[in-house]
Write an enzyme that holds these catalytic residues in place. Structure first.
Site, short mmCIF file in Angstrom:
data_model
loop_
_atom_site.label_atom_id
_atom_site.label_comp_id
_atom_site.label_asym_id
_atom_site.label_seq_id
_atom_site.Cartn_x
_atom_site.Cartn_y
_atom_site.Cartn_z
N CYS A 341 0.76 -1.34 0.05
CA CYS A 341 0.15 0.20 -0.04
C CYS A 341 0.71 1.29 0.06
O CYS A 341 1.56 1.52 -0.94
CB CYS A 341 -1.11 -0.09 1.09
SG CYS A 341 -2.28 0.98 0.94
N HIS A 425 -3.53 -5.17 1.22
CA HIS A 425 -3.39 -5.64 2.47
C HIS A 425 -3.84 -7.13 2.60
O HIS A 425 -4.72 -7.40 1.76
CB HIS A 425 -4.12 -4.78 3.51
CG HIS A 425 -3.71 -3.40 3.46
ND1 HIS A 425 -2.46 -3.03 3.97
CD2 HIS A 425 -4.30 -2.06 2.98
CE1 HIS A 425 -2.41 -1.77 3.87
NE2 HIS A 425 -3.41 -1.33 3.26
#
Length: 502
Positions: A341, A425
């Site tokens: 991310c 994630h």
């Protein structure tokens, strides 16, 4: 059965999240349909529900403990800090803007009471019981007028309250008494009693103090929970309570291969969803540590640059501390680096950010052929795909949109040599993919590490949740807790002076 309970705490990190999860798992094992609820959560660890709503990871974990699907109803207000004085406000799973603490507590919070009580009522209409988690302490007298997560929600729902205290910190009796004595008479009428958490030693030595506390307050203690090693479960932003540390304590199997793998995680500012590395620590022979100095990367076989709520700030931090140069050297030497991310974004060539930091054009580390532009609309998704020949599930929470201009495809990102980057994630919780990835890391690092063939992260998490349920079942007065949930706070609870100041 129909009712509920608010689990409050004498302090932040007293154990409210794990006690709430334990009660949910205990009730679910009794066949009770139960849901968790936290009206307002402040955390950088969040999760995406199947309907695309962002909620705190602690509430997603509690939903798993209750054996129900997490939803935005369980955490209607999520605050994601972006600095010392402001947070992104996520309402019903969607971001609605940035707000200062003064602006939030100055009026916005009160306006949300109707929303959170509506969500609670919807849960009460669906489930037999709702177990609410408070935030901080219910005795924060400076914030009581606008409170929607502690006594504010307990008063609105007429729920009984059990206060949790961490005896491992010391001062638990003073904390219980002081918390009660700083509440108004109407609030005190809902405080049924206490739960002692993290006790070490002989309970009989504690009992005289519990008797004196009951005489002083007119309220009983509903249980003394022992200090239990290896109970790492998602608790807001508490690094030390993550599953990775717990797995290192509880998994005693030696490495399958001849070597261990050392993983260094860069502890970037505003680090978010650091729980991504829990699945790595679940593997026998994988050692995970958090680092903030360049020299700590020297012996690492894998370096992870995790998510962050401040990508540009994290990039500057990496450069200031020499970590950026260390990462560049690793990439040049073919030594593994994984960016997730925000960590993926900093590894790219260029960042255009007029949303999060408002810094405009910023040069990235240039380790991946990626250009990132921040958009006002946040991406919230639950993608499914494949990588390294294995099925992968994950979730996405980001404002930055990546344009990948080369490299090998890797989930939604790319790979160049031994540098990987993705917005996903949770991908390492996919067991087959995690093992394949670790084999690639071991090969690049020259380690004779072999992933265990049977490690199941999902099973480990279930075992942890069952242990929380066992704590409640074995060390709390569950019959009395059940009466509280069904019937509310006992009548005639005495007022403990002085009460909240007017």
């Amino acid at each position: 059965m129909s009712g509920g309970l608010l689990v409050a705490g004498t302090t932040s990190d007293a154990g409210k999240s794990v006690v709430t999860a334990g009660i949910c798992r205990w009730l679910a094992r009794q066949g009770v349909s139960v849901a968790p609820f936290k009206a307002q959560n402040m955390s950088l660890n969040s999760f995406v529900t199947r309907e695309g709503a962002e909620i705190g990871r602690a509430q997603a974990m509690q939903a798993q403990a209750a054996r129900v699907e997490p939803s935005a109803l369980m955490n209607p207000v999520l605050l994601k800090p972006g600095g010392d004085r402001s947070s992104q406000v996520v309402l019903m799973g969607k971001p609605v803007g940035e707000m200062s603490a003064r602006g939030y507590h100055g009026g916005r919070q009160e306006q949300l009471l109707g929303t959170v009580t509506d969500c609670l009522e919807q849960l009460r209409g669906t489930y037999d019981a709702v177990i609410c988690e408070g935030a901080g302490s219910p005795a924060e007298i400076n914030l009581r007028r606008t409170d929607i997560v502690n006594m504010g929600i307990a008063r609105a729902a007429r729920f009984p309250v059990v206060v949790v205290g961490d005896i491992d910190r010391g001062g638990v009796f003073a904390s219980f008494f002081g918390t009660t004595a700083l509440l108004s008479e109407a609030d005190q009428a809902l405080v049924a009693g206490y739960l002692v958490n993290k006790f070490r030693g002989d309970v009989s030595l504690l009992e005289p103090g519990l008797d004196m506390l009951e005489k002083l307050t007119g309220r009983r203690t509903y249980g003394v929970l022992p200090y239990a090693h290896g109970l790492g479960i998602d608790e807001e932003d508490g690094l030390r309570v993550s599953l990775r540390g717990a797995v290192r304590e509880s998994v005693v199997a030696p490495p399958v291969g001849a070597d261990v793998l050392r993983v260094a995680v860069c502890a970037v500012p505003l680090m978010s969803n650091f729980t991504d590395v829990d699945a790595l620590a679940a593997e026998p022979g994988v050692v995970v540590r958090f680092v903030d100095r360049a020299e700590e990367l020297a012996d690492a076989d894998l370096v992870v640059v995790p998510g962050t709520r401040g990508t540009v700030k994290a990039l500057a931090w990496l450069r200031e501390r020499g970590l950026a140069d260390a990462l560049a050297r690793r990439a040049a030497e073919g030594r593994p680096v994984l960016g997730i991310c925000g960590g993926f974004q900093v590894l790219g060539e260029h960042i255009e950010d007029d949303v999060e930091s408002r810094a405009g054009a910023v040069t990235g580390l240039g380790l991946l052929p990626v250009r990132v532009r921040f958009e006002r609309e946040k991406t919230l998704a639950r993608p499914v795909g494949s990588a390294l020949g294995e099925r992968v599930e994950g979730y996405e929470i980001h404002h930055g949109v990546a344009q990948v201009d080369g490299g090998e495809p890797f989930l939604d990102g790319c790979r160049v040599g031994s540098v990987w980057g993705t917005h996903w994630h949770g991908s390492l919780e996919s067991d087959g993919f995690r093992r394949a990835f670790l084999r690639e890391v071991a090969l690049a690092a020259g380690r004779r590490f072999v992933p265990a063939p049977d490690t199941s992260f999902g099973s480990l998490r279930e075992e942890q949740l069952d242990r929380l349920g066992d704590l409640i079942e074995e060390h709390a007065d569950t019959d009395a807790l059940l009466r509280l949930i069904e019937g509310g706070a006992p009548s005639g609870l005495p007022f403990v002076p002085p009460g909240a100041p007017s």
